[in-house]
Design a protein around this motif. Structure first.
Motif, PDB file in Angstrom:
ATOM      1  N   TYR A 139      19.508  17.961  42.135  1.00 22.42           N
ATOM      2  CA  TYR A 139      18.255  19.410  41.752  1.00 22.42           C
ATOM      3  C   TYR A 139      19.144  20.164  43.209  1.00 22.42           C
ATOM      4  O   TYR A 139      19.504  19.332  44.426  1.00 22.42           O
ATOM      5  CB  TYR A 139      17.160  19.103  41.844  1.00 22.42           C
ATOM      6  N   PRO A 140      19.356  21.767  43.349  1.00 18.66           N
ATOM      7  CA  PRO A 140      19.004  22.082  44.331  1.00 18.66           C
ATOM      8  C   PRO A 140      18.486  22.038  45.129  1.00 18.66           C
ATOM      9  O   PRO A 140      17.149  21.843  44.328  1.00 18.66           O
ATOM     10  CB  PRO A 140      19.552  23.648  43.915  1.00 18.66           C
ATOM     11  N   PRO A 141      18.345  22.205  46.653  1.00 19.40           N
ATOM     12  CA  PRO A 141      18.034  22.255  46.847  1.00 19.40           C
ATOM     13  C   PRO A 141      16.854  23.166  47.828  1.00 19.40           C
ATOM     14  O   PRO A 141      16.686  24.367  47.276  1.00 19.40           O
ATOM     15  CB  PRO A 141      18.541  22.083  48.840  1.00 19.40           C
ATOM     16  N   SER A 142      15.583  22.985  47.524  1.00 14.26           N
ATOM     17  CA  SER A 142      14.152  24.340  47.886  1.00 14.26           C
ATOM     18  C   SER A 142      14.027  24.545  46.761  1.00 14.26           C
ATOM     19  O   SER A 142      14.301  25.989  47.207  1.00 14.26           O
ATOM     20  CB  SER A 142      14.359  24.947  49.172  1.00 14.26           C
ATOM     21  N   ALA A 143      15.307  24.721  45.324  1.00 18.16           N
ATOM     22  CA  ALA A 143      14.536  25.668  44.647  1.00 18.16           C
ATOM     23  C   ALA A 143      13.695  25.096  43.545  1.00 18.16           C
ATOM     24  O   ALA A 143      13.758  23.425  43.152  1.00 18.16           O
ATOM     25  CB  ALA A 143      15.661  25.821  44.077  1.00 18.16           C
ATOM     26  N   ALA A 144      12.703  26.310  42.847  1.00 18.37           N
ATOM     27  CA  ALA A 144      12.177  26.158  42.116  1.00 18.37           C
ATOM     28  C   ALA A 144      12.296  25.657  40.075  1.00 18.37           C
ATOM     29  O   ALA A 144      13.062  26.085  40.309  1.00 18.37           O
ATOM     30  CB  ALA A 144      10.727  27.217  42.082  1.00 18.37           C
ATOM     31  N   GLY A 145      12.401  24.671  39.366  1.00 22.65           N
ATOM     32  CA  GLY A 145      12.944  24.888  37.919  1.00 22.65           C
ATOM     33  C   GLY A 145      12.058  25.421  37.049  1.00 22.65           C
ATOM     34  O   GLY A 145      11.105  26.137  37.484  1.00 22.65           O
ATOM     35  N   ILE A 146      12.282  25.855  35.973  1.00 26.47           N
ATOM     36  CA  ILE A 146      11.791  26.698  35.097  1.00 26.47           C
ATOM     37  C   ILE A 146      10.796  25.551  34.466  1.00 26.47           C
ATOM     38  O   ILE A 146      11.495  24.537  33.531  1.00 26.47           O
ATOM     39  CB  ILE A 146      12.950  26.424  34.121  1.00 26.47           C
ATOM     40  N   LYS A 147       9.180  25.407  34.706  1.00 29.28           N
ATOM     41  CA  LYS A 147       8.443  24.301  34.767  1.00 29.28           C
ATOM     42  C   LYS A 147       8.627  24.042  32.860  1.00 29.28           C
ATOM     43  O   LYS A 147       9.045  22.738  32.809  1.00 29.28           O
ATOM     44  CB  LYS A 147       7.169  24.423  34.852  1.00 29.28           C
ATOM     45  N   CYS A 148       9.071  24.755  32.529  1.00 33.26           N
ATOM     46  CA  CYS A 148       8.611  24.388  30.678  1.00 33.26           C
ATOM     47  C   CYS A 148      10.117  24.061  30.646  1.00 33.26           C
ATOM     48  O   CYS A 148       9.352  23.601  29.233  1.00 33.26           O
ATOM     49  CB  CYS A 148       8.186  25.889  29.774  1.00 33.26           C
ATOM     50  N   LEU A 149      11.518  23.811  30.375  1.00 32.46           N
ATOM     51  CA  LEU A 149      12.155  23.294  30.707  1.00 32.46           C
ATOM     52  C   LEU A 149      12.396  22.031  31.202  1.00 32.46           C
ATOM     53  O   LEU A 149      13.752  21.172  30.824  1.00 32.46           O
ATOM     54  CB  LEU A 149      13.159  24.372  30.169  1.00 32.46           C
ATOM     55  N   GLN A 150      11.110  21.006  31.965  1.00 39.09           N
ATOM     56  CA  GLN A 150      11.374  20.095  32.705  1.00 39.09           C
ATOM     57  C   GLN A 150      11.307  18.926  31.424  1.00 39.09           C
ATOM     58  O   GLN A 150      10.395  18.760  30.639  1.00 39.09           O
ATOM     59  CB  GLN A 150      10.438  19.631  32.958  1.00 39.09           C
ATOM     60  N   ARG A 151      12.264  18.122  31.137  1.00 39.22           N
ATOM     61  CA  ARG A 151      12.427  17.173  30.412  1.00 39.22           C
ATOM     62  C   ARG A 151      12.477  15.823  31.324  1.00 39.22           C
ATOM     63  O   ARG A 151      13.750  15.948  31.436  1.00 39.22           O
ATOM     64  CB  ARG A 151      13.611  17.755  28.869  1.00 39.22           C
ATOM     65  N   GLY A 152      11.726  15.095  31.379  1.00 41.83           N
ATOM     66  CA  GLY A 152      11.882  14.049  32.067  1.00 41.83           C
ATOM     67  C   GLY A 152      12.044  14.508  33.671  1.00 41.83           C
ATOM     68  O   GLY A 152      11.293  15.010  34.204  1.00 41.83           O
ATOM     69  N   ALA A 153      13.118  13.599  34.131  1.00 39.52           N
ATOM     70  CA  ALA A 153      13.987  13.834  35.221  1.00 39.52           C
ATOM     71  C   ALA A 153      14.693  14.792  34.487  1.00 39.52           C
ATOM     72  O   ALA A 153      15.841  15.104  36.523  1.00 39.52           O
ATOM     73  CB  ALA A 153      14.875  12.527  35.887  1.00 39.52           C
ATOM     74  N   LYS A 154      15.076  15.687  34.399  1.00 39.79           N
ATOM     75  CA  LYS A 154      16.482  16.377  33.630  1.00 39.79           C
ATOM     76  C   LYS A 154      15.014  17.900  33.963  1.00 39.79           C
ATOM     77  O   LYS A 154      14.381  18.059  33.869  1.00 39.79           O
ATOM     78  CB  LYS A 154      16.951  16.630  31.915  1.00 39.79           C
ATOM     79  N   PHE A 159      19.093  31.359  38.395  1.00 43.97           N
ATOM     80  CA  PHE A 159      19.541  31.976  39.955  1.00 43.97           C
ATOM     81  C   PHE A 159      20.038  33.561  39.796  1.00 43.97           C
ATOM     82  O   PHE A 159      20.545  33.307  38.160  1.00 43.97           O
ATOM     83  CB  PHE A 159      20.478  30.771  40.628  1.00 43.97           C
ATOM     84  N   LEU A 160      19.912  34.479  40.349  1.00 38.56           N
ATOM     85  CA  LEU A 160      20.540  35.490  40.245  1.00 38.56           C
ATOM     86  C   LEU A 160      22.034  35.173  41.068  1.00 38.56           C
ATOM     87  O   LEU A 160      22.529  34.725  41.088  1.00 38.56           O
ATOM     88  CB  LEU A 160      19.454  36.481  41.646  1.00 38.56           C
ATOM     89  N   GLU A 161      23.123  35.803  40.016  1.00 38.18           N
ATOM     90  CA  GLU A 161      24.609  35.315  39.715  1.00 38.18           C
ATOM     91  C   GLU A 161      24.551  36.027  41.073  1.00 38.18           C
ATOM     92  O   GLU A 161      24.647  36.746  42.063  1.00 38.18           O
ATOM     93  CB  GLU A 161      25.200  36.597  38.803  1.00 38.18           C
ATOM     94  N   GLY A 162      25.678  34.618  41.575  1.00 38.38           N
ATOM     95  CA  GLY A 162      26.546  34.450  42.843  1.00 38.38           C
ATOM     96  C   GLY A 162      25.038  33.808  44.201  1.00 38.38           C
ATOM     97  O   GLY A 162      25.720  34.213  45.357  1.00 38.38           O
ATOM     98  N   SER A 163      24.032  34.308  43.672  1.00 47.04           N
ATOM     99  CA  SER A 163      22.952  33.207  44.525  1.00 47.04           C
ATOM    100  C   SER A 163      22.159  32.041  44.455  1.00 47.04           C
ATOM    101  O   SER A 163      21.828  31.589  45.132  1.00 47.04           O
ATOM    102  CB  SER A 163      21.810  34.651  44.699  1.00 47.04           C
ATOM    103  N   GLU A 164      23.317  31.299  43.922  1.00 45.17           N
ATOM    104  CA  GLU A 164      23.085  30.066  43.847  1.00 45.17           C
ATOM    105  C   GLU A 164      23.277  29.041  44.725  1.00 45.17           C
ATOM    106  O   GLU A 164      24.435  29.465  45.596  1.00 45.17           O
ATOM    107  CB  GLU A 164      23.388  29.175  42.561  1.00 45.17           C
ATOM    108  N   PRO A 165      22.407  28.090  45.341  1.00 52.27           N
ATOM    109  CA  PRO A 165      22.478  26.790  46.508  1.00 52.27           C
ATOM    110  C   PRO A 165      24.241  26.014  45.799  1.00 52.27           C
ATOM    111  O   PRO A 165      24.134  25.784  45.348  1.00 52.27           O
ATOM    112  CB  PRO A 165      21.226  26.531  46.139  1.00 52.27           C
ATOM    113  N   GLU A 166      24.693  26.266  47.269  1.00 49.27           N
ATOM    114  CA  GLU A 166      26.152  25.479  47.720  1.00 49.27           C
ATOM    115  C   GLU A 166      26.265  24.176  47.642  1.00 49.27           C
ATOM    116  O   GLU A 166      25.164  23.721  48.443  1.00 49.27           O
ATOM    117  CB  GLU A 166      27.699  26.207  48.446  1.00 49.27           C
TER     118      GLU A 166
END
Length: 268
Positions: A139-154, A159-166
């Motif tokens: 997982y990316p640090p300090s980023a919230a996932g899309i809750k309804c797409l969570q599948r167990g550990a997945k 992210f806005l294009e170009g703003s993903e945590p490196e």
């Protein structure tokens, strides 16, 4: 002879009346059935230059703007992929369509506008490009996932294009997609919320065909005949006639009353 003599002074008046009546009917008559507003049964009225995706000798509307209906939902096909129509705005020439997914937002594929053939569609300025990362096990640090797409550990992220945590975390996701999203929904996605109705994007349409411009400026509706790839341009006029160029070119009008009745019968 006497009755004829009495009628002669009235002939100019009768002629004027017939001329005015004919022209008033022409101006006030509704558009041909193939150009009229329509809906799929969900209350959303669609109109020219969009048109029903039905097989008729003549089609009224711009190429690639055919609408099909599925379970009362209007569907616009872009590069053979279906997108549900949410709203249509003829003031700024924009149409809002949604991605698939009944209970959770998901852009399963990039949106590919077809530029190989004539297409009036382009992206509206009300969109932002968003990169989706699906089913990540790192997982990316300090980023919230899309809750309804969570599948167990997945977990899945947006992210806005170009703003993903490196980080190398992206290589641990099953897939990534860059897709346009209407600006008002971007914050919901980034906070991990959102729903399928809000996950939409806007498209604009613009007329680029010279013949169509001439037709519309004469009060007509652009369309085509013969169907398929070998289509001939048709200018539909508000009085039910059609022309190969403009509603002002009376010599090229060719539609008969019988044809108009056939349009109505097929449309029903």
């Amino acid at each position: 002879m006497a009755p004829k003599a009495r009628l002669l002074p009235l002939l100019p008046l009768i002629t004027t009346f017939l001329f005015v009546s004919t022209n008033v009917n022409s101006v006030n008559s509704p558009p041909p059935p193939s150009c009229a507003p329509f809906d799929c049964g969900n209350g959303l009225t669609l109109s020219y230059p969009f048109h029903p995706q039905i097989h008729l000798p003549h089609s009224c509307g711009y190429p690639n703007l055919a609408i099909s209906c599925a379970k009362n939902q209007p569907i616009l096909h872009i590069s053979n992929n279906p997108y549900a129509v949410q709203s249509l705005n003829t003031t700024d020439n924009s149409i809002t369509v949604t991605y698939g997914g009944e209970s959770c937002p998901i852009a399963a594929r990039a949106v590919a506008l077809d530029h190989s053939d004539y297409s009036p569609l382009s992206y509206n300025t009300g969109n932002k490009l968003v990169r989706f990362h699906y089913n990540c096990t790192v997982y990316p640090p300090s980023a919230a996932g899309i809750k309804c797409l969570q599948r167990g550990a997945k977990h899945s992220y947006a992210f806005l294009e170009g703003s993903e945590p490196e980080s190398e975390w992206m290589s641990h996701c099953e897939s990534s997609v860059v897709a346009p999203v209407i600006e008002s929904a971007v914050d919901d996605l980034r906070s991990g919320s959102g729903n399928a109705v809000e996950l939409a994007f806007k498209l604009a349409w613009e007329l680029v065909d010279g013949s169509c411009k001439v037709c519309e400026e004469s009060g007509g509706f652009c369309g085509s005949s013969n169907g398929g790839d070998d289509r001939n341009f048709v200018c539909f006029c508000s009085d039910g006639r059609h022309s190969s160029l403009s509603c002002h070119v009376s010599g090229e009008m060719s539609q008969s009353k019988t044809s108009q009745l056939n349009y109505v019968a097929i449309g029903k």
